[in-house]
Design a protein around this motif. Structure first.
Motif, mmCIF file in Angstrom:
data_model
loop_
_atom_site.group_PDB
_atom_site.id
_atom_site.type_symbol
_atom_site.label_atom_id
_atom_site.label_comp_id
_atom_site.label_asym_id
_atom_site.label_seq_id
_atom_site.Cartn_x
_atom_site.Cartn_y
_atom_site.Cartn_z
ATOM 1 N N ALA A 1 49.640 67.936 18.969
ATOM 2 C CA ALA A 1 50.957 67.278 18.798
ATOM 3 C C ALA A 1 50.989 66.512 17.484
ATOM 4 O O ALA A 1 52.009 66.468 16.796
ATOM 5 C CB ALA A 1 51.224 66.322 19.963
ATOM 6 N N ASP B 1 63.353 58.946 17.106
ATOM 7 C CA ASP B 1 64.245 59.917 16.467
ATOM 8 C C ASP B 1 65.428 59.235 15.796
ATOM 9 O O ASP B 1 66.272 59.875 15.214
ATOM 10 C CB ASP B 1 64.712 60.974 17.480
ATOM 11 N N ILE C 1 60.554 63.754 12.992
ATOM 12 C CA ILE C 1 59.300 63.946 13.738
ATOM 13 C C ILE C 1 59.294 65.374 14.286
ATOM 14 O O ILE C 1 60.173 65.757 15.054
ATOM 15 C CB ILE C 1 59.171 62.898 14.860
ATOM 16 N N ASN D 1 57.764 68.940 15.966
ATOM 17 C CA ASN D 1 56.830 69.569 16.896
ATOM 18 C C ASN D 1 56.114 70.697 16.139
ATOM 19 O O ASN D 1 56.742 71.702 15.802
ATOM 20 C CB ASN D 1 57.613 70.133 18.089
ATOM 21 N N ALA E 1 61.044 67.158 17.173
ATOM 22 C CA ALA E 1 60.602 66.862 18.532
ATOM 23 C C ALA E 1 61.802 66.810 19.470
ATOM 24 O O ALA E 1 62.833 66.227 19.145
ATOM 25 C CB ALA E 1 59.861 65.534 18.548
ATOM 26 N N ASP E 2 61.629 67.427 20.627
ATOM 27 C CA ASP E 2 62.722 67.551 21.581
ATOM 28 C C ASP E 2 62.164 67.278 22.984
ATOM 29 O O ASP E 2 62.436 68.006 23.920
ATOM 30 C CB ASP E 2 63.251 68.998 21.486
ATOM 31 N N SER E 3 61.345 66.221 23.072
ATOM 32 C CA SER E 3 60.567 66.004 24.293
ATOM 33 C C SER E 3 61.297 65.147 25.310
ATOM 34 O O SER E 3 60.797 64.929 26.405
ATOM 35 C CB SER E 3 59.258 65.300 23.923
ATOM 36 N N THR F 1 53.818 58.418 16.936
ATOM 37 C CA THR F 1 54.384 59.710 16.521
ATOM 38 C C THR F 1 54.035 60.795 17.532
ATOM 39 O O THR F 1 54.899 61.583 17.953
ATOM 40 C CB THR F 1 53.836 60.100 15.125
ATOM 41 N N VAL G 1 56.013 60.845 20.883
ATOM 42 C CA VAL G 1 57.386 61.372 20.744
ATOM 43 C C VAL G 1 57.357 62.898 20.707
ATOM 44 O O VAL G 1 58.212 63.570 21.287
ATOM 45 C CB VAL G 1 58.075 60.806 19.474
ATOM 46 N N VAL G 2 56.348 63.473 20.062
ATOM 47 C CA VAL G 2 56.231 64.938 19.988
ATOM 48 C C VAL G 2 55.842 65.515 21.352
ATOM 49 O O VAL G 2 56.445 66.480 21.832
ATOM 50 C CB VAL G 2 55.163 65.362 18.935
ATOM 51 N N ALA G 3 54.843 64.903 21.974
ATOM 52 C CA ALA G 3 54.232 65.513 23.161
ATOM 53 C C ALA G 3 55.092 65.387 24.419
ATOM 54 O O ALA G 3 55.038 66.247 25.291
ATOM 55 C CB ALA G 3 52.869 64.875 23.404
#
Ligand code: AMP
Ligand code: MG
Length: 311
Positions: A100, A231, A246, A248, A255-257, A277, A280-282
């Motif tokens: 991530a 975001d 940020i 993915n 990132a759309d987590s 960071t 937010v990605v994971a």
């Protein structure tokens, strides 16, 4: 149909100094952000700014003369201690976060930075092409010679999610060496609170990510770091969808987590910067897994609906 495109850049964390006679407060624009130093000690700010300037000349991806730019251009370098140390840390976090966090996301992150500036959605082909050059597994590191080598053509490193944390930790070391025992270093929302604010912990306010200038929570810190990623810092909106800076590294898209903001409190600023960071990605489930490796970290997330949760 014309789409409305918006770019907003906001600071995410505030420090409250209360009624504080005797506290000196100075800020300078360094490493792409406002670096603020607050201390009773008049020498503190120059010590911190000096360290940030030194490290910016190593890590700045936009300065063609920086050591990082030379690595990105040549694909290989015998690195300085700082560049090698930060890349080694980046590798550890790549592994711990299951990819991530990946500083080799640069070919893609550069495209999205341009997109945010111009408010134009990039072509899928351009993203896919850039994505084929992403992946820390293709970075070779040699501890003895401090050689860093990209094993694939077209690879690049972007230290935007880790450099501020690294610089804060180094600056705090310099402050301690100089005998400064009380200060706050705030690099655009990545913060270290050294010692106390006259026998009290320093108070830090976390911004509500969807309401400008509104404080979601206040925390107290002493010899601890805090960082927030979200975001809402740099983004644009296209057809009602928010695209942030940020990324993915698996998809090549922002990132759309479901997590819009992550705030991490840890002992050092580098870990706080990176984990904020990476969370937010994971997303919640994966982040909860890798956070088991960081027992001392306190992590607060805010989701799309505005719910605050602790991981
Ligand atoms: P931060 O504000 O600390 O969350 O860092 C965001 C910056 O890190 C972006 O502007 C990019 O330069 C870079 N970045 C974006 N996505 C990633 C990622 N998945 N891993 C590492 N760095 C990233
Ligand atoms: Mg970060």
């Amino acid at each position: 149909m014309k789409n409305r495109l918006i770019l907003i850049v906001l600071l995410s964390i505030f420090v409250f100094y209360g009624c504080s006679p005797g506290l000196h407060r100075e800020s300078q624009f360094l490493m792409g952000t406002y670096v603020e130093v607050v201390s009773e000690d008049l020498s503190a700010a120059d010590i911190v700014f000096g360290e940030f300037k030194r490290l910016d000349s190593v890590f700045n991806i936009f300065d063609t003369g920086s050591e990082l730019s030379r690595l990105n251009k040549a694909g290989e370098i015998h690195a300085s201690e700082d560049l090698f140390e930060i890349i080694k840390k980046a590798k550890q976090f790549y592994e711990l976060t299951g990819g991530a966090f990946d500083v080799t996301v640069a070919p893609v992150s550069v495209i999205w930075k341009k997109a945010i500036r111009s408010s134009k959605l990039p072509a899928k082909e351009a993203i896919d092409e850039a994505l084929s050059h992403v992946g820390f597994d293709n970075v070779y590191l040699d501890d003895n010679s401090r050689q860093i080598k990209f094993l694939k053509l077209g690879m690049m490193v972007d230290l935007g999610a880790i450099a501020k944390g690294y610089a804060i930790d180094k600056a705090v070391l310099k402050l301690k060496e100089a005998g400064v025992s009380s200060a706050v270093v705030n690099a655009g929302g990545d913060i270290f609170c050294l010692g106390e604010n006259r026998r009290k912990a320093w108070a830090v306010g976390i911004q509500d990510p969807r309401i400008a200038k509104s404080i979601a929570e206040k925390i107290e810190l002493k010899n601890m770091a805090v960082a927030t990623s979200g975001d809402y810092e740099q983004f644009f909106v296209f057809q009602n969808k928010r695209y942030s800076h940020i990324i993915n590294p698996k998809s090549g898209y922002p990132a759309d987590s479901g997590i819009v903001s992550a705030t991490v409190v840890t002992k050092d600023a580098l870990t706080a910067d990176v984990l904020a960071t990476a969370v937010v990605v994971a997303g919640k489930a994966k982040a909860a897994e890798f956070l088991k490796e960081f027992a001392g970290a306190r992590v607060k997330i805010i989701d799309e609906k505005g719910n605050i949760d602790e991981l």
